[in-house]
Each structure stands twice: as C-alpha cells, then as structure tokens.
Design an enzyme around this catalytic site. Structure first.
Site, PDB file in Angstrom:
ATOM      1  N   HIS A 148      -8.096   8.396   2.762  1.00  0.00           N
ATOM      2  CA  HIS A 148      -7.410   9.684   2.852  1.00  0.00           C
ATOM      3  C   HIS A 148      -8.375  10.813   2.586  1.00  0.00           C
ATOM      4  O   HIS A 148      -9.352  10.659   1.852  1.00  0.00           O
ATOM      5  CB  HIS A 148      -6.227   9.750   1.875  1.00  0.00           C
ATOM      6  N   HIS A 192      -4.240   1.126   8.470  1.00  0.00           N
ATOM      7  CA  HIS A 192      -4.705   0.902   7.102  1.00  0.00           C
ATOM      8  C   HIS A 192      -6.207   0.612   7.089  1.00  0.00           C
ATOM      9  O   HIS A 192      -6.648  -0.433   7.554  1.00  0.00           O
ATOM     10  CB  HIS A 192      -3.953  -0.259   6.432  1.00  0.00           C
ATOM     11  N   CYS A 218       0.858  -1.194   0.000  1.00  0.00           N
ATOM     12  CA  CYS A 218       0.000   0.000   0.000  1.00  0.00           C
ATOM     13  C   CYS A 218       0.890   1.239   0.000  1.00  0.00           C
ATOM     14  O   CYS A 218       1.740   1.408   0.875  1.00  0.00           O
ATOM     15  CB  CYS A 218      -0.909  -0.007   1.228  1.00  0.00           C
ATOM     16  N   HIS A 273      -8.462  14.850   1.362  1.00  0.00           N
ATOM     17  CA  HIS A 273      -7.764  15.957   0.721  1.00  0.00           C
ATOM     18  C   HIS A 273      -8.178  17.247   1.433  1.00  0.00           C
ATOM     19  O   HIS A 273      -9.375  17.507   1.583  1.00  0.00           O
ATOM     20  CB  HIS A 273      -8.178  16.084  -0.751  1.00  0.00           C
ATOM     21  N   HIS A 321      -6.145   3.480   0.451  1.00  0.00           N
ATOM     22  CA  HIS A 321      -5.897   3.716   1.877  1.00  0.00           C
ATOM     23  C   HIS A 321      -6.657   5.009   2.166  1.00  0.00           C
ATOM     24  O   HIS A 321      -6.364   6.046   1.549  1.00  0.00           O
ATOM     25  CB  HIS A 321      -4.390   3.843   2.127  1.00  0.00           C
ATOM     26  N   ASP A 372       0.261  16.709  -1.245  1.00  0.00           N
ATOM     27  CA  ASP A 372      -0.053  15.903  -2.427  1.00  0.00           C
ATOM     28  C   ASP A 372       1.023  16.138  -3.489  1.00  0.00           C
ATOM     29  O   ASP A 372       1.455  17.267  -3.727  1.00  0.00           O
ATOM     30  CB  ASP A 372      -1.433  16.283  -2.972  1.00  0.00           C
ATOM     31  N   GLY A 409     -13.652   8.116  -7.657  1.00  0.00           N
ATOM     32  CA  GLY A 409     -12.328   8.558  -8.133  1.00  0.00           C
ATOM     33  C   GLY A 409     -11.199   8.261  -7.168  1.00  0.00           C
ATOM     34  O   GLY A 409     -10.163   8.934  -7.179  1.00  0.00           O
ATOM     35  N   ASN A 434     -12.578  10.738  -1.566  1.00  0.00           N
ATOM     36  CA  ASN A 434     -13.048   9.988  -2.715  1.00  0.00           C
ATOM     37  C   ASN A 434     -13.147   8.525  -2.309  1.00  0.00           C
ATOM     38  O   ASN A 434     -12.200   7.978  -1.750  1.00  0.00           O
ATOM     39  CB  ASN A 434     -12.085  10.150  -3.887  1.00  0.00           C
TER      40      ASN A 434
HETATM   41  P1  AMP Z   1      -7.445   9.902  -4.717  1.00  0.00           P
HETATM   42  O1  AMP Z   1      -7.475  10.133  -6.194  1.00  0.00           O
HETATM   43  O2  AMP Z   1      -8.567  10.533  -3.951  1.00  0.00           O
HETATM   44  O3  AMP Z   1      -7.261   8.448  -4.379  1.00  0.00           O
HETATM   45  O4  AMP Z   1      -6.163  10.670  -4.191  1.00  0.00           O
HETATM   46  C1  AMP Z   1      -4.888  10.139  -4.262  1.00  0.00           C
HETATM   47  C2  AMP Z   1      -3.946  11.311  -4.242  1.00  0.00           C
HETATM   48  O5  AMP Z   1      -2.658  10.821  -3.916  1.00  0.00           O
HETATM   49  C3  AMP Z   1      -3.830  12.047  -5.560  1.00  0.00           C
HETATM   50  O6  AMP Z   1      -4.207  13.411  -5.383  1.00  0.00           O
HETATM   51  C4  AMP Z   1      -2.337  11.911  -5.914  1.00  0.00           C
HETATM   52  O7  AMP Z   1      -1.810  13.064  -6.511  1.00  0.00           O
HETATM   53  C5  AMP Z   1      -1.716  11.627  -4.567  1.00  0.00           C
HETATM   54  N1  AMP Z   1      -0.471  10.875  -4.580  1.00  0.00           N
HETATM   55  C6  AMP Z   1      -0.179   9.759  -5.295  1.00  0.00           C
HETATM   56  N2  AMP Z   1       1.064   9.340  -5.028  1.00  0.00           N
HETATM   57  C7  AMP Z   1       1.585  10.211  -4.114  1.00  0.00           C
HETATM   58  C8  AMP Z   1       2.830  10.336  -3.441  1.00  0.00           C
HETATM   59  N3  AMP Z   1       3.829   9.458  -3.642  1.00  0.00           N
HETATM   60  N4  AMP Z   1       3.011  11.370  -2.587  1.00  0.00           N
HETATM   61  C9  AMP Z   1       2.029  12.264  -2.387  1.00  0.00           C
HETATM   62  N5  AMP Z   1       0.816  12.203  -2.975  1.00  0.00           N
HETATM   63  C10 AMP Z   1       0.593  11.198  -3.840  1.00  0.00           C
HETATM   64 ZN    ZN Z   2      -2.328   1.456   3.657  1.00  0.00          ZN
END
Ligand code: AMP
Ligand code: ZN
Length: 113
Positions: A99, A45, A3, A101, A97, A29, A92, A86
C-alpha cells in the site's frame, strides 16, 4: 486469505472508499496522520515492495497515477503531498498487503523518524 486489505477490497470489512477501478482501490486511512491520508492499494495481493517483479510491477503506474488524480481532486496537488510506502519490519509496515500512503493538506516534516 487472512489479509485485512484484501477483505476491505472485497467489501467484507467497511472502508471509506475514495476511488476504485479494475486494478486499484483507494480509501481513507482509519487513523489519519494528515488532513488528507488516503491508502492506495493494488487489488491483487502483493505482500510488500519486496514482492514486486517484472510481471506485477505495472501496477505501480496505476497506483501513482491514482495518487496524482486523488491529490488533484482533494485540492492538494498545487501545494504538494507525499507518497509513502513502508516495507517490512524496519520500514514500519503493519499491514502485509502492498500500500501507498498519500499524505497532504499540511506541511510535512522531513526526515521521518
Ligand atoms: P503501514 O503502517 O504502512 O503498514 O500502514 C497501514 C495503515 O493502515 C496505517 O496507517 C493504519 O492506520 C491503516 N489501517 C489499518 N486498519 C485500517 C482500516 N480498517 N481501514 C483503514 N485504514 C486502516
Ligand atoms: Zn491482501
């Protein structure tokens, strides 16, 4: 576990950390959609909002209070901001995991696409 965010929390993959405590990790991000774009995640997780339950949902309090604190620190609290989760394919969600925003620093459009 394979993950991405668990690896970020464990420090196995680098991140731009904004805040960390016993239960929550917050980082910038990698592809910011606004001047302030912070991801706030539980250290535990949990795959998505669909996996919240009576036992693990207390973390939502920590996450929202962390979002509020970061918004204040970043100077966006007064003008406002958005906290987004999301969930699943249609929502989307690209990283499985849970999260949230934290988006701000500009006027955000509504409704989302
Ligand atoms: P979601 O699309 O809601 O699942 O959000 C996932 C977010 O994770 C997106 O906005 C990506 O830009 C961000 N993301 C993906 N990989 C990384 C990373 N290595 N470090 C920081 N953010 C990331
Ligand atoms: Zn995780």
């Amino acid at each position: 576990m394979d993950c991405l965010f668990c690896k970020i929390i464990a420090g196995e993959i680098p991140s731009s950390k904004v805040y960390e405590d016993e239960k929550v990790y917050a980082f910038n991000d990698i592809s910011p959609a606004a001047p302030c774009h912070v991801l706030i995640v539980p250290k535990e997780h949990i795959e998505s909002a669909n996996d919240l339950n009576e036992e693990n949902a207390d973390i939502l309090k920590n996450i929202f209070l962390t979002a509020k604190m970061i918004a204040k620190e970043k100077g966006i609290a007064e003008k406002g901001y958005r906290i987004v989760n999301n969930c699943g394919e249609d929502g989307g969600q690209s990283v499985k995991h849970l999260h949230f925003h934290l988006l701000g620093g500009r006027s955000l459009e509504w409704p989302p696409g």
